[in-house]
Design a protein around this motif. Structure first.
Motif, PDB file in Angstrom:
ATOM      1  N   PHE A 139       0.812  -1.141  -0.101  1.00 48.97           N
ATOM      2  CA  PHE A 139      -0.007  -0.031   0.013  1.00 48.97           C
ATOM      3  C   PHE A 139       0.985   1.338   0.062  1.00 48.97           C
ATOM      4  O   PHE A 139       0.521   2.180  -0.910  1.00 48.97           O
ATOM      5  CB  PHE A 139      -0.989   0.029   1.222  1.00 48.97           C
ATOM      6  CG  PHE A 139      -1.700   1.229   1.242  1.00 48.97           C
ATOM      7  CD1 PHE A 139      -3.057   1.431   0.564  1.00 48.97           C
ATOM      8  CD2 PHE A 139      -1.377   2.402   2.347  1.00 48.97           C
ATOM      9  CE1 PHE A 139      -3.427   2.420   0.531  1.00 48.97           C
ATOM     10  CE2 PHE A 139      -2.183   3.548   2.273  1.00 48.97           C
ATOM     11  CZ  PHE A 139      -3.355   3.516   1.346  1.00 48.97           C
ATOM     12  N   ASP A 140       2.033   1.275   0.831  1.00 45.67           N
ATOM     13  CA  ASP A 140       2.640   2.616   0.993  1.00 45.67           C
ATOM     14  C   ASP A 140       3.569   2.628  -0.542  1.00 45.67           C
ATOM     15  O   ASP A 140       3.677   4.050  -0.537  1.00 45.67           O
ATOM     16  CB  ASP A 140       3.895   2.321   2.032  1.00 45.67           C
ATOM     17  CG  ASP A 140       2.927   2.320   3.474  1.00 45.67           C
ATOM     18  OD1 ASP A 140       1.913   2.831   3.699  1.00 45.67           O
ATOM     19  OD2 ASP A 140       3.800   1.895   4.256  1.00 45.67           O
ATOM     20  N   LEU A 141       3.837   1.899  -0.870  1.00 47.21           N
ATOM     21  CA  LEU A 141       4.892   1.901  -2.307  1.00 47.21           C
ATOM     22  C   LEU A 141       3.662   1.946  -3.434  1.00 47.21           C
ATOM     23  O   LEU A 141       4.061   2.169  -4.870  1.00 47.21           O
ATOM     24  CB  LEU A 141       5.928   0.945  -2.422  1.00 47.21           C
ATOM     25  CG  LEU A 141       6.763   0.974  -1.387  1.00 47.21           C
ATOM     26  CD1 LEU A 141       7.772  -0.401  -1.283  1.00 47.21           C
ATOM     27  CD2 LEU A 141       7.512   2.216  -1.571  1.00 47.21           C
ATOM     28  N   ASN A 142       2.413   1.581  -3.348  1.00 48.99           N
ATOM     29  CA  ASN A 142       1.486   1.510  -4.576  1.00 48.99           C
ATOM     30  C   ASN A 142       1.928   0.294  -5.433  1.00 48.99           C
ATOM     31  O   ASN A 142       2.102   0.640  -6.837  1.00 48.99           O
ATOM     32  CB  ASN A 142       1.519   2.953  -5.237  1.00 48.99           C
ATOM     33  CG  ASN A 142       0.167   2.722  -6.127  1.00 48.99           C
ATOM     34  OD1 ASN A 142      -0.879   2.140  -5.924  1.00 48.99           O
ATOM     35  ND2 ASN A 142       0.181   3.855  -7.039  1.00 48.99           N
ATOM     36  N   LEU A 159      -5.472 -10.919  -5.255  1.00 48.07           N
ATOM     37  CA  LEU A 159      -4.486  -9.741  -5.562  1.00 48.07           C
ATOM     38  C   LEU A 159      -5.181  -8.536  -4.809  1.00 48.07           C
ATOM     39  O   LEU A 159      -6.319  -7.973  -5.451  1.00 48.07           O
ATOM     40  CB  LEU A 159      -4.447  -9.644  -7.208  1.00 48.07           C
ATOM     41  CG  LEU A 159      -3.636  -9.034  -7.757  1.00 48.07           C
ATOM     42  CD1 LEU A 159      -3.363  -9.288  -9.143  1.00 48.07           C
ATOM     43  CD2 LEU A 159      -3.477  -7.482  -7.652  1.00 48.07           C
ATOM     44  N   PHE A 160      -4.201  -7.923  -4.055  1.00 49.25           N
ATOM     45  CA  PHE A 160      -4.784  -6.543  -3.643  1.00 49.25           C
ATOM     46  C   PHE A 160      -3.894  -5.500  -4.104  1.00 49.25           C
ATOM     47  O   PHE A 160      -2.725  -5.507  -4.359  1.00 49.25           O
ATOM     48  CB  PHE A 160      -4.176  -6.576  -2.216  1.00 49.25           C
ATOM     49  CG  PHE A 160      -5.151  -7.507  -1.353  1.00 49.25           C
ATOM     50  CD1 PHE A 160      -6.375  -7.976  -1.371  1.00 49.25           C
ATOM     51  CD2 PHE A 160      -4.156  -8.966  -0.821  1.00 49.25           C
ATOM     52  CE1 PHE A 160      -6.898  -8.913  -0.509  1.00 49.25           C
ATOM     53  CE2 PHE A 160      -4.675  -9.731  -0.198  1.00 49.25           C
ATOM     54  CZ  PHE A 160      -6.071 -10.156   0.342  1.00 49.25           C
ATOM     55  N   ASN A 161      -4.871  -4.421  -4.853  1.00 50.58           N
ATOM     56  CA  ASN A 161      -4.139  -3.331  -5.466  1.00 50.58           C
ATOM     57  C   ASN A 161      -4.838  -2.154  -4.830  1.00 50.58           C
ATOM     58  O   ASN A 161      -5.401  -1.423  -5.625  1.00 50.58           O
ATOM     59  CB  ASN A 161      -3.796  -3.361  -6.838  1.00 50.58           C
ATOM     60  CG  ASN A 161      -5.309  -3.684  -7.648  1.00 50.58           C
ATOM     61  OD1 ASN A 161      -6.184  -4.131  -6.852  1.00 50.58           O
ATOM     62  ND2 ASN A 161      -5.217  -3.064  -8.848  1.00 50.58           N
ATOM     63  N   CYS A 239      -5.045   0.695   4.601  1.00 52.29           N
ATOM     64  CA  CYS A 239      -5.641   1.623   3.480  1.00 52.29           C
ATOM     65  C   CYS A 239      -7.107   2.218   3.793  1.00 52.29           C
ATOM     66  O   CYS A 239      -7.600   2.971   2.813  1.00 52.29           O
ATOM     67  CB  CYS A 239      -5.821   0.596   2.289  1.00 52.29           C
ATOM     68  SG  CYS A 239      -7.310  -0.677   2.360  1.00 52.29           S
ATOM     69  N   GLY A 240      -7.376   2.445   5.091  1.00 49.50           N
ATOM     70  CA  GLY A 240      -8.776   2.910   5.446  1.00 49.50           C
ATOM     71  C   GLY A 240      -8.451   4.528   5.170  1.00 49.50           C
ATOM     72  O   GLY A 240      -7.295   5.155   4.967  1.00 49.50           O
TER      73      GLY A 240
END
Lengths: 244, 79
Positions: A139-142, A159-161, A239-240
């Motif tokens: 999440f931090d680095l996208n 797959l999480f994006n 990611c909230g």
């Protein structure tokens, strides 16, 4: 990034696949953390497919009890570091790609550095706690994150994006009680690792996430697949809303 | 009302299935949450990693309706 004559010959069968873009794969960089049951399989298929740069991270050495499922290793490898062995095996399989072997343990301090510059992260880990660290770096680095896990007759992946989808912490934010050793037979990580590799290749080729906000569950005892859908959690600690 | 709880992995043994290998039939009085139902049948919710019904994720506060099958997923964390 053009293909050499040798690459065109090596990849000729997949170049026939509708929508395939070998040059796109050649320019891709992928981090695989853990190259045991799951990661060894996904690394093998990404290398064979010609993903241009693989960064392989695993701090473990081969143990005899790995050999029922970690099919890149032999009895002669017992005691040797996995990352270097996998890099050597996959380089022999496909000398056209670059493989970087890192024998460090994943920590909160080094995870961002490991993932930095990559287009995709693949989870080959054996515990939820480290998966949450990878998820946070994702999440931090996208950088999208292909998750996979197994236990006994169950396997699952996604797959999480985020922000396009929920993240792993939206689904399972807490540490999970884990059985040590985990009950597992070899074909199950073979199935889930292959599905992770398929998902990764599909994402690298098209940018599509066919399992956005969905967990794909394989029940090997009944040979059934099940999809469970979920939503992004506004209160998610990764990611909230308060993290954006 | 009657509901059905389904579980695999190590959770299956704790659930004590009686319908088939994975499923336990539970009779409950009125509306109850999954957390309350698990407590009634002495299953520790710490061993439930995910709850889903008809392909949708739920949590321990979900109140099932008559005839529903609730799948309890154990922790899946190996690799």
């Amino acid at each position: 990034m053009s293909l050499s004559k040798s690459e065109i010959e090596r990849y000729q069968r997949q170049l026939l696949v509708d929508g395939w873009d070998q040059e796109r794969l050649k320019s891709a960089r992928v981090l695989i953390v853990g190259v045991g049951g799951l990661g060894g399989i996904s690394a093998t298929y990404l290398a064979a497919a010609g993903v241009g740069h693989l960064r392989i991270c695993d701090s473990d050495s081969v143990e005899q009890s790995n050999l029922n499922r970690q099919i890149l290793f032999t009895a002669e490898d017992i005691g040797k570091p996995k990352a270097a062995l996998v890099a050597r095996r996959l380089s022999a399989q496909n000398p056209e790609i670059e493989i970087e072997a890192i024998s460090n343990k994943l920590t909160e301090a080094n995870v961002s550095g490991l993932a930095s510059g990559c287009d995709l992260i693949i989870d080959g880990l054996d515990n939820h706690s480290d998966r949450l660290k990878l998820n946070k770096a994702s999440f931090d680095l996208n950088i999208p994150f292909v998750y996979g896990a197994i236990n006994e007759w169950l396997g699952q992946l996604s797959l999480f994006n985020p922000p396009q989808s929920a993240c792993l912490a939206c689904l399972m934010p807490e540490e999970l009680p884990s059985l040590k050793p985990t009950p597992v037979f070899g074909a199950l990580p073979g199935v889930i690792g292959s599905l992770q590799a398929t998902l990764a290749l599909r994402y690298l080729l098209t940018g599509e996430n066919p399992v956005s906000n969905a967990l794909l569950i394989f029940r090997a005892d009944s040979m059934t697949f099940e999809t469970v859908t979920f939503e992004r959690r506004p209160g998610c600690g990764v990611c909230g809303e308060s993290c954006r | 009302m009657i509901i059905y709880l389904r579980a695999g992995g190590q959770l299956r043994e704790k659930l004590k299935p009686d319908v088939d290998h994975y499923t336990r039939k539970v009779e409950i009085d009125g509306e109850k949450t999954i957390a309350e139902i698990l407590k009634d049948i002495s299953v520790d919710s710490a061993f439930v990693a995910l709850i889903h019904v008809d392909g949708k994720l739920k949590d321990l506060s979900f109140k099932p309706s008559d005839g529903q099958t609730i799948t309890l997923q154990p922790p899946v964390s190996g690799g």
